[in-house]
Write a protein that holds these residues in place. Structure first.
Motif, mmCIF file in Angstrom:
data_model
loop_
_atom_site.group_PDB
_atom_site.id
_atom_site.type_symbol
_atom_site.label_atom_id
_atom_site.label_comp_id
_atom_site.label_asym_id
_atom_site.label_seq_id
_atom_site.Cartn_x
_atom_site.Cartn_y
_atom_site.Cartn_z
ATOM 1 N N LEU A 1 0.824 -1.206 0.000
ATOM 2 C CA LEU A 1 0.000 0.000 0.000
ATOM 3 C C LEU A 1 0.864 1.263 0.000
ATOM 4 N N LEU A 2 1.895 1.257 0.871
ATOM 5 C CA LEU A 2 2.776 2.416 0.951
ATOM 6 C C LEU A 2 3.514 2.650 -0.358
ATOM 7 N N MET A 3 4.012 1.570 -0.960
ATOM 8 C CA MET A 3 4.704 1.707 -2.240
ATOM 9 C C MET A 3 3.754 2.210 -3.320
ATOM 10 N N GLY A 4 2.499 1.771 -3.255
ATOM 11 C CA GLY A 4 1.522 2.241 -4.225
ATOM 12 C C GLY A 4 1.249 3.723 -4.085
ATOM 13 N N LEU A 5 1.132 4.195 -2.849
ATOM 14 C CA LEU A 5 0.904 5.617 -2.611
ATOM 15 C C LEU A 5 2.088 6.453 -3.095
ATOM 16 N N LEU A 6 3.300 5.971 -2.811
ATOM 17 C CA LEU A 6 4.490 6.683 -3.269
ATOM 18 C C LEU A 6 4.537 6.740 -4.793
ATOM 19 N N ALA A 7 4.169 5.629 -5.423
ATOM 20 C CA ALA A 7 4.193 5.590 -6.882
ATOM 21 C C ALA A 7 3.168 6.542 -7.490
ATOM 22 N N VAL A 8 1.973 6.605 -6.892
ATOM 23 C CA VAL A 8 0.887 7.415 -7.456
ATOM 24 C C VAL A 8 1.121 8.902 -7.228
ATOM 25 N N PHE A 9 1.556 9.269 -6.017
ATOM 26 C CA PHE A 9 1.609 10.683 -5.662
ATOM 27 C C PHE A 9 2.996 11.316 -5.797
ATOM 28 N N ILE A 10 4.031 10.522 -6.000
ATOM 29 C CA ILE A 10 5.383 11.090 -6.122
ATOM 30 C C ILE A 10 6.028 10.693 -7.453
ATOM 31 N N VAL A 11 6.159 9.387 -7.682
ATOM 32 C CA VAL A 11 6.883 8.919 -8.867
ATOM 33 C C VAL A 11 6.131 9.270 -10.145
ATOM 34 N N TYR A 12 4.833 8.993 -10.194
ATOM 35 C CA TYR A 12 4.059 9.233 -11.413
ATOM 36 C C TYR A 12 4.055 10.708 -11.820
ATOM 37 N N PRO A 13 3.779 11.666 -10.901
ATOM 38 C CA PRO A 13 3.827 13.079 -11.314
ATOM 39 C C PRO A 13 5.182 13.505 -11.832
ATOM 40 N N ILE A 14 6.254 13.020 -11.201
ATOM 41 C CA ILE A 14 7.597 13.373 -11.670
ATOM 42 C C ILE A 14 7.846 12.809 -13.067
ATOM 43 N N LEU A 15 7.422 11.576 -13.290
ATOM 44 C CA LEU A 15 7.579 10.975 -14.617
ATOM 45 C C LEU A 15 6.784 11.741 -15.665
ATOM 46 N N GLN A 16 5.621 12.260 -15.277
ATOM 47 C CA GLN A 16 4.831 13.052 -16.205
ATOM 48 C C GLN A 16 5.554 14.333 -16.601
ATOM 49 N N VAL A 17 6.174 14.985 -15.626
ATOM 50 C CA VAL A 17 6.941 16.208 -15.905
ATOM 51 C C VAL A 17 8.095 15.891 -16.849
ATOM 52 N N ILE A 18 8.801 14.784 -16.583
ATOM 53 C CA ILE A 18 9.922 14.387 -17.438
ATOM 54 C C ILE A 18 9.432 14.069 -18.850
ATOM 55 N N TYR A 19 8.290 13.410 -18.943
ATOM 56 C CA TYR A 19 7.736 13.056 -20.253
ATOM 57 C C TYR A 19 7.420 14.311 -21.064
ATOM 58 N N VAL A 20 6.796 15.296 -20.430
ATOM 59 C CA VAL A 20 6.453 16.536 -21.134
ATOM 60 C C VAL A 20 7.714 17.258 -21.588
ATOM 61 N N ALA A 21 8.750 17.247 -20.729
ATOM 62 C CA ALA A 21 9.982 17.967 -21.050
ATOM 63 C C ALA A 21 10.746 17.335 -22.205
ATOM 64 N N PHE A 22 10.576 16.017 -22.394
ATOM 65 C CA PHE A 22 11.371 15.317 -23.403
ATOM 66 C C PHE A 22 10.569 14.907 -24.631
ATOM 67 N N THR A 23 9.346 15.393 -24.777
ATOM 68 C CA THR A 23 8.551 14.994 -25.937
ATOM 69 C C THR A 23 7.989 16.205 -26.667
ATOM 70 N N GLN A 24 7.717 16.020 -27.940
ATOM 71 C CA GLN A 24 7.058 17.022 -28.777
ATOM 72 C C GLN A 24 6.146 16.274 -29.745
ATOM 73 N N ASP A 25 4.846 16.472 -29.615
ATOM 74 C CA ASP A 25 3.862 15.764 -30.430
ATOM 75 C C ASP A 25 4.012 14.253 -30.314
ATOM 76 N N GLY A 26 4.325 13.795 -29.094
ATOM 77 C CA GLY A 26 4.424 12.362 -28.839
ATOM 78 C C GLY A 26 5.764 11.746 -29.169
#
Length: 247
Positions: A1-26
């Motif tokens: 449960l704890l690992m899931g919460l960390l993944a949802v609220f910390i790791v996933y948002p950071i990965l989203q920021v990285i994805y936006v920074a490194f992509t253009q039109d997919g």
């Protein structure tokens, strides 16, 4: 449960920021980072943030190390008061400290009003990057104080006594024996000060100084939004700086 919460609220948002920074039109691209380093405004923001972090460490060390040494090595009336006041800045929000220092050191602050009356001139203590460094140094130096105090408390007194027997006294004893032994705690505190300074948003905004990484990221993401990738690039750079400092 704890690992899931960390993944949802910390790791996933950071990965989203990285994805936006490194992509253009997919598609993956590094063009956004190249554009960042080609623009004078962002180069200035990066250098200012690194400079502020370095200066906060230097000024914080000049305040925190002597306080740590005195409060650990000596027993005197008011010792507990000094220790309490030393960590008080961490309890106060940074923007409150900025407001308080503006009242004392600002253009219309008490000190400048006195200097204007007595000497006919003022000193721009709180103008631009200098004001940001002053506020951040005074707000974050307790990280150095607390870590250095904890490390100094664990130094074996017999090692200092052996140094004294071999002729080391005063500052030489501190430089040759005490400081190297407390170095891990000091470095931990200094890196925390550096990270917190680089990541600080409230202080530059309160002082209306936006030529730093955090304010630039905030302004571009909030005012322009998803279309401007520069804010997300800055966020990734700030995360990388924090990770490198922690490593």
């Amino acid at each position: 449960l704890l690992m899931g919460l960390l993944a949802v609220f910390i790791v996933y948002p950071i990965l989203q920021v990285i994805y936006v920074a490194f992509t253009q039109d997919g598609a993956l691209t590094a063009d956004h980072f190249l554009n960042f380093f080609e623009r004078d405004l962002f180069q200035e923001a990066l250098l200012n943030s690194l400079f502020a972090g370095l200066m906060a460490v230097i000024v914080g060390s000049a305040i925190g190390l002597p306080l740590a040494f005195i409060s650990v090595k000596y027993d005197f009336p008011g010792r507990s008061l000094i220790q309490t006041l030393g960590v008080l800045p961490l309890v106060i929000p940074p923007f409150v400290g900025a407001i308080a220092l503006q009242l004392v050191l600002g253009r219309s602050g008490v000190l400048n009003l006195m200097m204007l009356r007595w000497f006919g001139t003022t000193i721009p203590f709180m103008e631009g990057l200098a004001g940001v460094v002053i506020v951040q140094s005074l707000h974050y130096f307790p990280f150095i104080l607390l870590n250095a105090s904890a490390s100094l408390s664990n130094v074996d007194p017999s090692l200092e006594e052996m140094g004294q027997n071999l002729g080391a006294h005063g500052f030489r004893l501190f430089r040759k024996i005490t400081f190297p032994l407390m170095m891990p705690g000091y470095i931990a505190g200094a890196l925390l000060v550096f990270i917190k300074t680089v990541d600080d948003l409230g202080t530059p905004l309160m002082l209306n100084y936006t030529s730093m990484l955090a304010p630039q990221a905030y302004l571009r993401i909030t005012n322009i939004g998803y279309e401007d990738k520069a804010g997300y690039v800055i966020a990734v750079i700030m995360v990388l700086l924090s990770l490198v400092a922690l490593w």
